[in-house]
Design a protein around this motif. Structure first.
Motif, PDB file in Angstrom:
ATOM      1  N   ALA A 228       0.836  -1.205   0.000  1.00  0.00           N
ATOM      2  CA  ALA A 228       0.000   0.000   0.000  1.00  0.00           C
ATOM      3  C   ALA A 228       0.873   1.258   0.000  1.00  0.00           C
ATOM      4  N   PRO A 229       0.614   2.207  -0.902  1.00  0.00           N
ATOM      5  CA  PRO A 229       1.402   3.448  -0.891  1.00  0.00           C
ATOM      6  C   PRO A 229       1.155   4.277   0.360  1.00  0.00           C
ATOM      7  N   ARG A 230      -0.076   4.252   0.848  1.00  0.00           N
ATOM      8  CA  ARG A 230      -0.423   4.938   2.097  1.00  0.00           C
ATOM      9  C   ARG A 230      -1.362   4.023   2.875  1.00  0.00           C
ATOM     10  N   ALA A 231      -1.189   4.006   4.182  1.00  0.00           N
ATOM     11  CA  ALA A 231      -2.054   3.159   5.009  1.00  0.00           C
ATOM     12  C   ALA A 231      -1.908   3.562   6.465  1.00  0.00           C
ATOM     13  N   ALA A 232      -2.852   3.121   7.291  1.00  0.00           N
ATOM     14  CA  ALA A 232      -2.791   3.289   8.744  1.00  0.00           C
ATOM     15  C   ALA A 232      -3.501   2.094   9.363  1.00  0.00           C
ATOM     16  N   ALA A 233      -3.116   1.762  10.587  1.00  0.00           N
ATOM     17  CA  ALA A 233      -3.710   0.611  11.250  1.00  0.00           C
ATOM     18  C   ALA A 233      -3.707   0.821  12.759  1.00  0.00           C
ATOM     19  N   TYR A 234      -4.660   0.173  13.416  1.00  0.00           N
ATOM     20  CA  TYR A 234      -4.619   0.158  14.883  1.00  0.00           C
ATOM     21  C   TYR A 234      -4.788  -1.282  15.344  1.00  0.00           C
ATOM     22  N   MET A 235      -4.167  -1.607  16.467  1.00  0.00           N
ATOM     23  CA  MET A 235      -4.120  -2.989  16.950  1.00  0.00           C
ATOM     24  C   MET A 235      -3.747  -3.002  18.421  1.00  0.00           C
ATOM     25  N   GLY A 236      -3.906  -4.142  19.068  1.00  0.00           N
ATOM     26  CA  GLY A 236      -3.477  -4.304  20.441  1.00  0.00           C
ATOM     27  C   GLY A 236      -1.963  -4.414  20.533  1.00  0.00           C
ATOM     28  N   HIS A 237      -1.441  -4.266  21.739  1.00  0.00           N
ATOM     29  CA  HIS A 237       0.012  -4.299  21.926  1.00  0.00           C
ATOM     30  C   HIS A 237       0.602  -5.650  21.559  1.00  0.00           C
ATOM     31  N   ASP A 238      -0.089  -6.746  21.863  1.00  0.00           N
ATOM     32  CA  ASP A 238       0.429  -8.071  21.532  1.00  0.00           C
ATOM     33  C   ASP A 238       0.555  -8.246  20.026  1.00  0.00           C
ATOM     34  N   THR A 239      -0.453  -7.796  19.293  1.00  0.00           N
ATOM     35  CA  THR A 239      -0.405  -7.901  17.831  1.00  0.00           C
ATOM     36  C   THR A 239       0.700  -7.028  17.265  1.00  0.00           C
ATOM     37  N   TRP A 240       0.847  -5.831  17.818  1.00  0.00           N
ATOM     38  CA  TRP A 240       1.910  -4.934  17.351  1.00  0.00           C
ATOM     39  C   TRP A 240       3.294  -5.569  17.557  1.00  0.00           C
ATOM     40  N   ARG A 241       3.501  -6.170  18.721  1.00  0.00           N
ATOM     41  CA  ARG A 241       4.794  -6.819  18.975  1.00  0.00           C
ATOM     42  C   ARG A 241       5.010  -8.004  18.037  1.00  0.00           C
ATOM     43  N   GLU A 242       3.947  -8.748  17.750  1.00  0.00           N
ATOM     44  CA  GLU A 242       4.060  -9.876  16.828  1.00  0.00           C
ATOM     45  C   GLU A 242       4.467  -9.414  15.430  1.00  0.00           C
ATOM     46  N   LEU A 243       3.837  -8.356  14.951  1.00  0.00           N
ATOM     47  CA  LEU A 243       4.178  -7.840  13.620  1.00  0.00           C
ATOM     48  C   LEU A 243       5.550  -7.187  13.613  1.00  0.00           C
ATOM     49  N   ASP A 244       5.910  -6.553  14.699  1.00  0.00           N
ATOM     50  CA  ASP A 244       7.230  -5.941  14.789  1.00  0.00           C
ATOM     51  C   ASP A 244       8.320  -7.000  14.743  1.00  0.00           C
ATOM     52  N   ARG A 245       8.113  -8.123  15.445  1.00  0.00           N
ATOM     53  CA  ARG A 245       9.090  -9.210  15.400  1.00  0.00           C
ATOM     54  C   ARG A 245       9.186  -9.812  14.005  1.00  0.00           C
ATOM     55  N   ALA A 246       8.054  -9.775  13.263  1.00  0.00           N
ATOM     56  CA  ALA A 246       8.069 -10.299  11.893  1.00  0.00           C
ATOM     57  C   ALA A 246       8.728  -9.346  10.915  1.00  0.00           C
ATOM     58  N   GLY A 247       9.142  -8.149  11.378  1.00  0.00           N
ATOM     59  CA  GLY A 247       9.844  -7.196  10.521  1.00  0.00           C
ATOM     60  C   GLY A 247       8.955  -6.311   9.676  1.00  0.00           C
ATOM     61  N   LEU A 248       7.658  -6.233  10.012  1.00  0.00           N
ATOM     62  CA  LEU A 248       6.760  -5.373   9.232  1.00  0.00           C
ATOM     63  C   LEU A 248       7.064  -3.917   9.563  1.00  0.00           C
ATOM     64  N   PRO A 249       7.297  -3.072   8.547  1.00  0.00           N
ATOM     65  CA  PRO A 249       7.614  -1.663   8.829  1.00  0.00           C
ATOM     66  C   PRO A 249       6.399  -0.928   9.389  1.00  0.00           C
ATOM     67  N   MET A 250       6.548  -0.419  10.616  1.00  0.00           N
ATOM     68  CA  MET A 250       5.448   0.283  11.269  1.00  0.00           C
ATOM     69  C   MET A 250       6.007   1.431  12.086  1.00  0.00           C
ATOM     70  N   ARG A 251       5.454   2.614  11.840  1.00  0.00           N
ATOM     71  CA  ARG A 251       5.837   3.801  12.607  1.00  0.00           C
ATOM     72  C   ARG A 251       4.686   4.158  13.541  1.00  0.00           C
ATOM     73  N   VAL A 252       4.970   4.239  14.835  1.00  0.00           N
ATOM     74  CA  VAL A 252       3.920   4.461  15.836  1.00  0.00           C
ATOM     75  C   VAL A 252       3.478   5.922  15.816  1.00  0.00           C
ATOM     76  N   LEU A 253       2.157   6.104  15.610  1.00  0.00           N
ATOM     77  CA  LEU A 253       1.560   7.442  15.651  1.00  0.00           C
ATOM     78  C   LEU A 253       0.937   7.757  17.005  1.00  0.00           C
ATOM     79  N   TYR A 254       0.434   6.720  17.650  1.00  0.00           N
ATOM     80  CA  TYR A 254      -0.311   6.909  18.901  1.00  0.00           C
ATOM     81  C   TYR A 254      -0.232   5.608  19.680  1.00  0.00           C
ATOM     82  N   ARG A 255      -0.148   5.756  21.002  1.00  0.00           N
ATOM     83  CA  ARG A 255      -0.102   4.575  21.858  1.00  0.00           C
ATOM     84  C   ARG A 255      -0.798   4.899  23.173  1.00  0.00           C
ATOM     85  N   ASP A 256      -1.621   3.963  23.649  1.00  0.00           N
ATOM     86  CA  ASP A 256      -2.196   4.090  24.992  1.00  0.00           C
ATOM     87  C   ASP A 256      -2.235   2.687  25.600  1.00  0.00           C
ATOM     88  N   PRO A 257      -2.742   2.518  26.804  1.00  0.00           N
ATOM     89  CA  PRO A 257      -2.703   1.187  27.417  1.00  0.00           C
ATOM     90  C   PRO A 257      -3.470   0.109  26.648  1.00  0.00           C
TER      91      PRO A 257
END
Length: 264
Positions: A228-257
């Motif tokens: 995707a040339p442009r995209a945004a996503a929101y997810m739980g912390h566990d899912t974010w860590r799973e995708l981060d470990r898989a090497g998916l490029p993700m820049r954090v815009l917002y984070r809360d508990p």
């Protein structure tokens, strides 16, 4: 010829049977229904109130005292637990929100227990009506205070904070992915639909009719995300860590508990 007077006892029995049928129908129908919310049984409560009124007309003070005991023990338990809420696992809930909740629950428990104390005193004097009014007011004030306590917790469920972060970083053509979770208020704030990823729940029927509208797995999402040339996503912390470990490029815009909002 004089008409026979209606039998008051028979009328009471007929009314009672109708009210019981009313309450049972609402409870059973919405219990077996596949799509239900707790509030759906609210139509049962007027019938229950009328049945209770019929019962209380013939109650004595000693019997009512025993019925007051159980809710009194419950609210006393709420009071005790509210003083120990810091010992509970926080999960996604910030500690300061739990403290607000605990303080309000202490007020609610105090209101009920005060009403129960007055009711118990009135029952000892055999003043049944005054006791019932006192216990009813205690319940009303306590439940109102407890519901107000939910406001602080309810704000955590609002999509407004992360919707604001999204709106500040996307345009009208940018797809927004809801990864393994869905916030029902987000489409309202964004004024657009979101793409569900690895999430079914209440959308099972719609996804069967239009399977191309959702992404069934994280693997398929990763392919879509990278292309995707442009995209945004929101997810739980566990899912974010799973995708981060898989090497998916993700820049954090917002984070809360609760969740993380990202862009590629």
């Amino acid at each position: 010829m004089r008409s026979a007077k209606p039998d008051a006892g028979a009328n009471d029995l007929t009314a009672r049977r109708m009210l019981v049928a009313w309450c049972w129908f609402v409870l059973v129908f919405f219990s077996v229904s596949g799509s239900k919310l707790p509030s759906y049984i609210l139509p049962m409560f007027p019938g229950l109130a009328l049945l209770l009124t019929q019962r209380l007309r013939h109650a004595d003070s000693a019997a009512v005292r025993w019925h007051v005991l159980l809710p009194t023990l419950f609210w006393f338990g709420v009071l005790v637990v509210s003083t120990q809420i810091h010992r509970l696992p926080l999960g996604e809930t910030p500690g300061e929100v739990l403290e607000v909740l605990a303080a309000q629950l202490r007020i609610a428990a105090g209101l009920y227990l005060a009403g129960a104390a007055v009711a118990w005193w009135e029952l000892r004097r055999r003043r049944l009506t005054a006791a019932l009014v006192s216990i009813a007011m205690g319940h009303f004030l306590a439940t109102t205070a407890a519901m107000l306590a939910h406001d602080a917790y309810g704000q955590l469920k609002s999509a407004a904070p992360f919707a604001e972060a999204l709106l500040g970083s996307i345009d009208k053509d940018t797809p927004v992915f809801a990864v393994r979770r869905y916030d029902q208020t987000l489409p309202y704030y964004l004024q657009r639909n979101v793409v569900l990823v690895d999430y079914v729940d209440e959308f099972a029927f719609g996804q069967r009719q239009e399977p191309g509208k959702a992404i069934p797995s994280l693997e398929d999402f990763a392919v879509r995300w990278r292309s995707a040339p442009r995209a945004a996503a929101y997810m739980g912390h566990d899912t974010w860590r799973e995708l981060d470990r898989a090497g998916l490029p993700m820049r954090v815009l917002y984070r809360d508990p609760r969740l993380v909002v990202t862009k590629p």
